[in-house]
Design an enzyme around this catalytic site. Structure first.
Site, PDB file in Angstrom:
ATOM      1  N   PRO A 135       6.043  21.323 -30.414  1.00 26.03           N
ATOM      2  CA  PRO A 135       6.666  21.929 -29.138  1.00 26.03           C
ATOM      3  C   PRO A 135       6.669  21.168 -27.931  1.00 26.03           C
ATOM      4  CG  PRO A 135       4.283  22.810 -29.472  1.00 26.03           C
ATOM      5  CD  PRO A 135       4.608  21.871 -30.540  1.00 26.03           C
ATOM      6  N   GLN A 142       4.915  29.215 -29.079  1.00 24.84           N
ATOM      7  CA  GLN A 142       3.568  28.528 -28.641  1.00 24.84           C
ATOM      8  C   GLN A 142       3.510  29.368 -27.214  1.00 24.84           C
ATOM      9  OE1 GLN A 142       2.859  24.568 -26.683  1.00 24.84           O
ATOM     10  NE2 GLN A 142       1.414  24.250 -28.055  1.00 24.84           N
ATOM     11  N   CYS A 179      -1.867  20.806 -23.375  1.00 27.58           N
ATOM     12  CA  CYS A 179      -1.023  20.277 -22.107  1.00 27.58           C
ATOM     13  C   CYS A 179      -1.805  19.857 -20.986  1.00 27.58           C
ATOM     14  CB  CYS A 179       0.147  21.463 -21.928  1.00 27.58           C
ATOM     15  SG  CYS A 179       1.190  20.814 -20.743  1.00 27.58           S
ATOM     16  N   LYS A 181      -3.126  24.459 -31.067  1.00 24.51           N
ATOM     17  CA  LYS A 181      -2.892  22.965 -30.713  1.00 24.51           C
ATOM     18  C   LYS A 181      -3.811  22.593 -29.602  1.00 24.51           C
ATOM     19  CE  LYS A 181       0.944  19.716 -30.349  1.00 24.51           C
ATOM     20  NZ  LYS A 181       0.514  18.733 -29.328  1.00 24.51           N
ATOM     21  N   HIS A 184      -3.756  16.723 -31.452  1.00 27.40           N
ATOM     22  CA  HIS A 184      -3.136  15.709 -30.975  1.00 27.40           C
ATOM     23  C   HIS A 184      -4.302  14.820 -30.746  1.00 27.40           C
ATOM     24  CE1 HIS A 184      -0.320  13.952 -27.528  1.00 27.40           C
ATOM     25  NE2 HIS A 184      -1.155  12.929 -28.400  1.00 27.40           N
ATOM     26  N   ASN A 218      -1.229  14.939 -35.089  1.00 25.57           N
ATOM     27  CA  ASN A 218      -0.120  14.714 -34.220  1.00 25.57           C
ATOM     28  C   ASN A 218      -0.381  13.678 -33.017  1.00 25.57           C
ATOM     29  OD1 ASN A 218       0.470  16.383 -31.183  1.00 25.57           O
ATOM     30  ND2 ASN A 218       2.192  15.349 -32.266  1.00 25.57           N
ATOM     31  N   GLY A 219       0.526  13.055 -32.694  1.00 27.01           N
ATOM     32  CA  GLY A 219       0.439  11.961 -31.684  1.00 27.01           C
ATOM     33  C   GLY A 219       0.733  10.474 -32.120  1.00 27.01           C
ATOM     34  N   GLY A 268       6.476  14.582 -32.650  1.00 23.65           N
ATOM     35  CA  GLY A 268       6.984  15.318 -31.437  1.00 23.65           C
ATOM     36  C   GLY A 268       8.410  14.283 -30.798  1.00 23.65           C
ATOM     37  N   ARG A 269       8.187  13.491 -30.088  1.00 23.50           N
ATOM     38  CA  ARG A 269       9.399  12.625 -29.648  1.00 23.50           C
ATOM     39  C   ARG A 269      10.465  12.252 -30.397  1.00 23.50           C
ATOM     40  NH1 ARG A 269       6.111   9.370 -25.194  1.00 23.50           N
ATOM     41  NH2 ARG A 269       4.532   9.977 -26.676  1.00 23.50           N
TER      42      ARG A 269
END
Length: 332
Positions: A16, A69, A99, A138, A170, A210-211, A233-234
């Site tokens: 997300p 999410q 976040c 998450k 993450h 993740n990450g 992600g990106r």
């Protein structure tokens, strides 16, 4: 808890991402992978309850498997938002505990909740009671001066006791003071071995890492090391073809041949036409398509033509076709 569509799809998921993974982005990504799990942007529980629900959480049936999410820390609000979201047909409802933005902190949700695992467990229990679809979390490995080796296993133990069986972790701390959200995506060091160790310590949990993962080959390494899933992600946004076009074959064992990036661009045209007919504008869709040909001849021309022309009044599918000609001309 029986597996639903989202759990096997979580072997590879697109994270997300605020302002990025909207419904247009997800439809575009789905054309590249039939199997990967797609996430919405984070939506706060109060917004779901009181806002324009169709605009905020509506989605195209083609997006399945798709997860919503949620952000929040009030168990009652999160339960109500989960009930509403489940009725929309989501395959999963995910709670954001990662976040680090100031806005999120001021609302006492996101990464700051790493400091309050008991509250997270209370929220999760309420969400599960209200939702017939799977509820997941998450999270980060810790925040600020917390010691991840101590905090993360305690967090997983406390929250999983409330009924969660699937987490996306993450592999970075979040620094709530001193770093911007952007810096929090890059500066805190990655600790993949800690996340791998959590899989060893909690073999009954489904854990995604993740990450910092930028290539499908890296995802395969984490899966081979025992992780249940990988969340990207990106890289999946900026260079989607490199991640998603071969994901069904390489990650999910699908025997169907991958699509080409060109065929994906063509397949977006009917969707774009429908969006324009409904009163939308071209750039709302094509802004997510700029990285489709990243790393290929003609990628610069494709990106430039869309960037310069998609926002113009009256711009339509012909802009995409003209941009695609930039790619084919270079490939000839």
């Amino acid at each position: 808890m029986p597996l639903n569509a989202a759990t096997p799809a979580a072997r590879l998921s697109v994270a997300p991402m605020m302002d990025w993974t909207d419904r247009h982005c997800r439809y575009f990504h789905r054309l590249m992978s039939r199997n990967a799990l797609l996430y919405t942007e984070m939506v706060t529980a109060p917004a779901v309850i009181h806002g324009d629900q169709d605009r905020l959480i509506g989605f195209d049936e083609a997006e399945h498997p798709v997860a919503l999410q949620l952000g929040g820390s009030d168990p009652g609000e999160l339960a109500e938002a989960s009930r509403i979201a489940a009725a929309y047909g989501y395959d999963e409802i995910n709670l954001n505990v990662g976040c680090p933005s100031d806005r999120v902190q001021s609302g006492c949700f996101g990464a700051v909740l790493m400091e309050r695992p008991e509250l997270v467990a209370e929220c999760i229990s309420a969400m599960i009671a209200a939702s017939p679809v799977e509820v997941t979390v998450k999270c980060r490995i810790g925040v600020d001066d917390q010691i991840p080796e101590e905090v993360l296993p305690a967090f997983l133990e406390t929250v999983s006791a409330a009924g969660v069986t699937r987490f996306a972790i993450h592999a970075r701390k979040a620094w709530l003071q001193g770093l911007s959200p952007k810096e929090n995506r890059d500066i805190p060091p990655l600790d993949y071995p800690l996340v791998h160790a959590m899989k060893q310590a909690f073999p009954h949990l489904h854990l995604s890492i993740n990450g910092g993962i930028t290539m499908l080959e890296e995802a395969q390494v984490h899966l081979a090391a025992g992780m249940d899933g990988v969340m990207i992600g990106r890289a999946a946004y900026h260079a989607p073809a490199g991640i998603l076009l071969s994901a069904d074959r390489d990650i999910f064992g699908d025997s169907a041949p991958p699509r080409s990036a060109e065929s994906v661009a063509h397949a977006m045209l009917p969707y774009i036409e429908a969006h324009l007919m409904a009163g939308g504008r071209l750039h709302q869709v094509t802004r997510h398509m700029l990285g489709l040909f990243t790393g290929r001849p003609g990628a610069r021309g494709w990106k430039r033509y869309l960037s310069e022309n998609a926002h113009r009044d009256g711009a339509g599918p012909e802009v995409v076709e003209r941009a695609l000609a930039e790619v084919t001309a270079r490939a000839a």
